[in-house]
Design an enzyme around this catalytic site. Structure first.
Site, mmCIF file in Angstrom:
data_model
loop_
_atom_site.group_PDB
_atom_site.id
_atom_site.type_symbol
_atom_site.label_atom_id
_atom_site.label_comp_id
_atom_site.label_asym_id
_atom_site.label_seq_id
_atom_site.Cartn_x
_atom_site.Cartn_y
_atom_site.Cartn_z
ATOM 1 C CG ASP A 227 -70.159 -54.453 132.856
ATOM 2 O OD1 ASP A 227 -71.403 -54.505 132.945
ATOM 3 O OD2 ASP A 227 -69.455 -53.782 133.638
ATOM 4 N NE ARG B 144 -71.848 -56.874 150.026
ATOM 5 C CZ ARG B 144 -72.167 -56.222 148.902
ATOM 6 N NH1 ARG B 144 -73.245 -56.544 148.202
ATOM 7 N NH2 ARG B 144 -71.429 -55.217 148.485
ATOM 8 C CB SER C 87 -73.578 -50.342 135.051
ATOM 9 O OG SER C 87 -73.751 -51.705 134.905
ATOM 10 C CG ASN D 7 -73.658 -59.483 139.019
ATOM 11 O OD1 ASN D 7 -72.822 -59.827 138.193
ATOM 12 N ND2 ASN D 7 -73.384 -58.617 139.985
ATOM 13 C CD GLU E 103 -69.773 -59.405 141.090
ATOM 14 O OE1 GLU E 103 -69.473 -59.064 142.230
ATOM 15 O OE2 GLU E 103 -70.310 -58.648 140.267
ATOM 16 C CB SER F 255 -75.719 -51.788 148.105
ATOM 17 O OG SER F 255 -75.241 -51.193 146.927
ATOM 18 N N GLY F 256 -72.487 -51.440 147.990
ATOM 19 C CA GLY F 256 -71.422 -50.463 147.740
ATOM 20 C C GLY F 256 -71.790 -49.507 146.612
ATOM 21 C CB THR F 257 -73.412 -49.737 143.542
ATOM 22 O OG1 THR F 257 -74.344 -50.773 143.779
ATOM 23 C CG2 THR F 257 -72.084 -50.314 143.140
HETATM 24 C C1 16G Z 1 -71.149 -53.124 140.423
HETATM 25 C C2 16G Z 1 -69.940 -54.037 140.473
HETATM 26 C C3 16G Z 1 -70.378 -55.468 140.651
HETATM 27 C C4 16G Z 1 -71.262 -55.614 141.864
HETATM 28 C C5 16G Z 1 -72.420 -54.640 141.777
HETATM 29 C C6 16G Z 1 -73.247 -54.621 143.019
HETATM 30 C C7 16G Z 1 -67.873 -53.738 139.202
HETATM 31 C C8 16G Z 1 -67.316 -53.470 137.852
HETATM 32 N N1 16G Z 1 -69.197 -53.878 139.234
HETATM 33 O O1 16G Z 1 -71.903 -53.362 139.272
HETATM 34 O O2 16G Z 1 -69.237 -56.249 140.789
HETATM 35 O O3 16G Z 1 -71.772 -56.903 141.974
HETATM 36 O O4 16G Z 1 -71.916 -53.343 141.570
HETATM 37 O O5 16G Z 1 -72.460 -54.205 144.103
HETATM 38 O O6 16G Z 1 -67.162 -53.831 140.190
HETATM 39 P P1 16G Z 1 -73.099 -53.847 145.495
HETATM 40 O O7 16G Z 1 -73.818 -55.076 145.939
HETATM 41 O O8 16G Z 1 -71.957 -53.497 146.387
HETATM 42 O O9 16G Z 1 -74.059 -52.719 145.266
HETATM 43 ZN ZN ZN Z 2 -72.562 -53.060 133.733
#
Ligand code: 16G
Ligand code: ZN
Length: 530
Positions: free
Chosen positions: A280, A498, A65, A372, A370, A500-502
């Site tokens: 996206d 919070r 992404s 974003n 969202e 981050s999940g990513t």
């Molecule tokens: C990903 C997620 C998005 C979320 C972003 C930050 C999907 C397809 N995309 O791009 O929804 O806002 O991560 O997530 O789910 P975070 O704050 O947990 O890092």
């Molecule tokens: Zn994306």
């Protein structure tokens, strides 16, 4: 169980190179591209099992992404276009992290636990973004799929929402659309052109925009759309693939930094759009005559869509339950506007598209976005059926039928399978055209509260756990009280922390009435987190 099918699984080329554990997170597996080959191989294996369990085609998308070019990632797409079911996220995490010597036994275990009929055919639909590492990772996935005798349908370089569309069309046997890229472009662009020719071009609207394509796959898709749209809309593309992917450009950069992207010739007060690396997410923005930057993010897009749908329903004398789904990152002003002015229910869910998508499914017409810029609209099958009937019902007035037919085309313009930057862009363009608005008039719908988001590196982000859709810290003890104490000093103040999940960071979001207080608010909160 016929275990002979598992004999091809061990593969020296795709041995697990790293001992660090990796997690199927908010958006699948995402990390440095060079750590992902074995992950892709194993996800190829898993996609076959998932396809057999569901007796349907499964999607496998290779992308990271909006992350930097050297990252990559993979996510599986379930048969109706939704994100992989949560229970299988855990299976995926386990499968990707087991030792090589335990790989076959883990696969056997999944087959037994999930009661998988191995004689069912498996189809995996694959796609990738424009990253340099993506072809190698695709090879790894294909080897995994083939090791378990799955059928690969590869669509090459596609946007994430295109892959979701292809999965849905393949599984619904053309009910949703033709399962080809041509089918995707034609469905959306025909609907766009239909609605446009029904509306008189008036007011301040100009059929031209500037697009920052983040140097990603969205540039390819936008150029393709331009061919289908002809002269109905002129899309001037910047960051069209020759520069560095997501580098100081793209929807995430523009939203977080609140500045225009690089290599972009912003015309004063002119409608500009930024999408992200896999197309996206979308945000609109402009720079005014005083060089001030203005952003119209996912919240502004959601409210614009909600208002327009409400108007069309009124015109067509159709009544359905509308709902809008947001996360805690939604600007407080947008929520107030939705509840008090539009009088539509607004629901807040945790971050991550699967949460928004699932909640939106509960409404007849569920809009989710969202802040974003990731979002779409979901229409129940029964709603579509009723609208179709209204279009041809001789007892209805011409006006009602026209409005119903517009609605039907709006539905066709929307990629309901997931948030789709380009389909969303065409929808926004349709609405602005209908209203005769330029971007400044749209912005005036409501005033955003000043807001800011920062990332913080901490020693161990897992120490921070949250509840209440990610807005309240449970641990470490005392942190939430300290945050509450700070926030209470600010008018219309809101702030949350919070993990981050990513990414390996903690996110802090803050908003309050006065712009000059914002930096202090977020800094004070950051100081108690550290
Ligand atoms: C990903 C997620 C998005 C979320 C972003 C930050 C999907 C397809 N995309 O791009 O929804 O806002 O991560 O997530 O789910 P975070 O704050 O947990 O890092
Ligand atoms: Zn994306």
């Amino acid at each position: 169980m016929e275990y002979f099918q598992l004999k091809n699984i061990p593969n020296m080329k795709y041995m697990r190179k790293y001992s660090d554990n990796i997690q199927y997170g908010t958006a699948g597996f995402r990390t440095k591209a060079n750590a992902l080959e074995h992950v892709l191989y194993r996800m190829g294996l898993l996609a076959v099992l998932r396809s057999k369990v569901k007796n349907a085609a499964i999607g496998l998308m290779i992308t990271a992404s909006h992350n930097i070019e050297s990252d990559n990632g993979v996510k599986l797409i379930d048969p109706a276009g939704e994100m992989l079911e949560a229970a299988w996220e855990r299976i995926a995490t386990n499968l990707v992290n087991v030792e090589d010597r335990n790989l076959v036994s883990t696969i056997k275990h999944i087959i037994e636990e999930e009661n998988i009929n191995m004689s069912v055919d498996a189809i995996v639909i694959t796609g990738r973004d424009t990253r340099e590492s993506s072809p190698t990772l695709l090879n790894a996935a294909v080897m995994g799929i083939k090791a378990l005798y799955g059928i690969v349908q590869d669509f090459g370089i596609v946007t994430t929402p295109q892959l979701h569309y292809l999965v849905v069309c393949t599984n619904t046997k053309s009910n949703y659309g033709d399962p080809t890229l041509h089918g995707y472009y034609i469905k959306i662009s025909e609907a766009f052109k239909y609605v446009r020719q029904k509306q008189i071009n008036n007011g301040q609207y100009v059929a031209e925009l500037l697009l920052d394509a983040a140097n990603g796959v969205g540039a390819i898709a936008a150029k393709e759309f331009q061919k289908y749209l002809g002269t109905t809309l002129a899309i001037n593309i910047y960051n069209d693939g020759y520069g560095k992917l997501n580098f100081m450009c793209g929807a995430d950069f523009v939203k977080v930094e609140q500045v225009p992207p690089v290599n972009f010739h912003a015309k004063r007060n002119f409608r500009s759009v930024s999408i992200d690396g896999d197309a996206d997410r979308i945000v609109y923005f402009y720079v005014d005559e005083y060089e001030k930057f203005h952003i119209l993010d996912g919240d502004k897009i959601a409210t614009l869509i909600a208002e327009y749908l409400k108007e069309l329903l009124k015109e067509s004398h159709l009544s359905f339950q509308l709902g809008l789904v947001q996360t805690a990152y939604a600007n407080g002003s947008s929520t107030d506007y939705i509840l008090n002015v539009l009088q539509i229910p607004a629901v807040c869910v945790p971050t991550g598209i699967k949460h928004l998508h699932n909640k939106a499914l509960e409404f007849d017409i569920g809009i989710y976005f969202e802040a974003n810029g990731h979002g779409t609209v979901l229409f129940k099958e029964t709603v579509i059926k009723t609208i179709k009937e209204a279009v041809t019902n001789p007892e209805r007035s011409t006006n009602e039928k026209e409005a119903a037919s517009k609605l039907l085309n709006i539905i066709n313009m929307i990629n309901q399978t997931v948030g789709d930057a380009l389909s969303d862009m065409l929808l926004v363009e349709t609405i602005l055209h209908a209203k005769g608005w330029d971007i400044m008039e749209w912005e005036k719908m409501y005033d955003d509260l000043p807001n800011k988001q920062i990332k913080m590196k901490v020693y161990d982000k897992s120490i921070i756990t949250t509840t209440n859709v990610g807005t309240q810290c449970i641990t470490p003890e005392g942190l939430q009280d300290a945050i509450d104490e700070i926030v209470s000093q600010y008018k219309r103040g809101r702030c949350f922390v919070r993990p981050s999940g990513t990414e390996d960071i903690v996110r802090i979001y803050a908003e309050c009435e006065n712009l000059c207080d914002l930096d202090k608010l977020i800094k004070d909160v950051a100081s108690v987190v550290y």
